[in-house]
Design an enzyme around this catalytic site. Structure first.
Site, short mmCIF file in Angstrom:
data_model
loop_
_atom_site.label_atom_id
_atom_site.label_comp_id
_atom_site.label_asym_id
_atom_site.label_seq_id
_atom_site.Cartn_x
_atom_site.Cartn_y
_atom_site.Cartn_z
N LYS A 78 0.85 -1.23 0.09
CA LYS A 78 0.04 -0.16 0.00
C LYS A 78 0.80 1.26 0.12
CE LYS A 78 -2.17 -1.20 3.72
NZ LYS A 78 -1.85 -2.46 3.84
N ASP A 123 -1.54 6.91 6.61
CA ASP A 123 -1.35 5.31 6.72
C ASP A 123 -2.31 4.96 7.85
OD1 ASP A 123 -0.71 2.56 6.44
OD2 ASP A 123 1.15 3.04 7.53
N THR A 172 -5.66 -1.46 7.14
CA THR A 172 -5.82 -2.85 7.04
C THR A 172 -7.22 -3.07 7.50
OG1 THR A 172 -4.97 -2.60 9.39
CG2 THR A 172 -3.43 -3.02 7.70
N ARG A 231 6.74 -8.48 1.81
CA ARG A 231 7.45 -7.91 2.90
C ARG A 231 8.21 -9.03 3.75
NH1 ARG A 231 4.69 -4.17 6.64
NH2 ARG A 231 5.60 -2.45 5.25
#
Length: 361
Positions: A78, A123, A172, A231
């Site tokens: 993202k 975020d 999320t 990740r």
């Protein structure tokens, strides 16, 4: 590029090797490994195609892009996509996070300093305070905020015009966003977990950038244990690289990757020590369940929140554990993964629980 304060992508920290939250080392490495444009970005084909249309149309009109909402689990890209949006639009980017904005004044200070066309990346947008959230409604729709001066009956609202900007929100937990906020985003993209083949491409690209020699089988071995998350794939690649440099000739093969990840206790399905401890307690101590979350947490020596928020989501997604009204229950796949044989289920009873069914044993 402007950097304010970047928040965590998850509510709880997860320091494990297979954890999806980025620590300081991950953030530094990710900055070097991030793709710079949509063509270089691996995976998320639908989101990439749709986003490409949005950005191309905005450039053709000579206007700022619509506000963008990106949702999905941590580690799927993202933040990377937000930077790509800014790069594709030729605009600077400002990065901050929902937890960093606790007052409407915090948001007003950020918005009032934006340049025309700038991208604001927010975020964990669902963790922003309610007063700031309500101010954001007007800023997104009308490019204006009302700054309150004074208190009580003498308070005055001073309208402040804002230059056109693009807000990129990341979350999320999209379900926690209020509908008025969701409706103000012109484009919403949901990030899916990656397939092993896509992760192999990510690993090969990262290996080139890190100057690591890896063969196809080695990349496949790492990809299969990366929980569908780039990740985690990049983190495992760095740990396998260390093992290959110390224990071998520096070349990552399937055997080297398997041996290295064995040292770090990451098995073939991506389960680590905590995941296996939860399954072993559920199977060996409680016969596969059902068992309450608190009891299961005590059995593995962890906090209830750690088991529920760190271990369980992946186990449920992998089909190894089920949440039921009566408690946690292991699936047949969990027994097979640990090489155990499930107890015989009595008629109407619960396997291994010693509980009697409604109509007798």
């Amino acid at each position: 590029m402007n950097w304010d304060e970047t928040g965590s992508e998850a509510d709880a920290t997860d320091p494990r090797l297979v954890g999806s939250v980025a620590d300081g080392e991950d953030q530094a490495v990710e900055a070097a490994l991030r793709p710079k444009d949509l063509e270089e970005f691996v995976g998320q084909e639908k989101v990439r195609e749709q986003l490409d249309l949005v950005l191309r149309a905005a450039r053709a009109r000579g206007a700022t892009a619509d506000h963008v909402l990106l949702s999905g689990a941590p580690g799927l890209g993202k933040t990377t996509l937000s930077m790509i949006i800014a790069a594709e639009m030729g605009a600077p980017i400002r990065i901050t996070s929902g937890p960093a904005i606790q007052h409407a004044g915090d948001l007003a200070a950020i918005l009032s300093s934006l340049q025309e066309g700038e991208v604001l990346f927010l975020d964990e947008i669902h963790r922003m305070s309610r007063p700031a959230e309500e101010m954001l409604y007007m800023a997104m729709e009308d490019f204006r905020v009302d700054v309150i001066v004074g208190k009580g009956p003498g308070a005055t609202a001073i309208p402040l015009e804002l230059p056109p900007f693009t807000l990129v929100g990341a979350t999320t937990r999209a379900g926690l966003l209020p509908p008025p906020l969701r409706d103000r985003f012109g484009f919403t993209g949901h990030m899916e977990f990656y397939e092993p083949a896509e992760l192999e491409r990510v690993i090969h690209r990262s290996a080139r950038l890190l100057d690591v020699e890896i063969d196809t089988a080695g990349a496949a071995e790492i990809a299969g244990r990366s929980r569908g998350t780039p990740r985690i794939a990049n983190r495992l690649l760095r740990r396998v690289r260390d093992y290959a440099q110390v224990k071998a000739d520096g070349v990552i093969t399937r055997e080297i990757a398997a041996a290295a990840l064995g040292v770090y206790e990451v098995d073939v399905r991506g389960l680590d020590r905590l995941d296996r401890a939860v399954l072993q307690a559920l199977l060996k101590l409680f016969g596969g369940g059902p068992v309450g979350l608190s009891t299961l947490a005590v059995a593995v020596g962890e906090e209830r929140e750690t088991v529920e928020e760190v271990a369980e989501p992946f186990l449920v997604r992998e089909g190894l554990l089920a949440r039921t009204p009566r408690g946690r229950v292991a699936t047949p796949a969990a027994w097979a993964h640990l090489g155990l044989v499930p107890p015989q289920q009595g008629q109407g009873g619960v396997p291994g629980s010693g509980q009697q069914g409604l109509f007798g044993p």
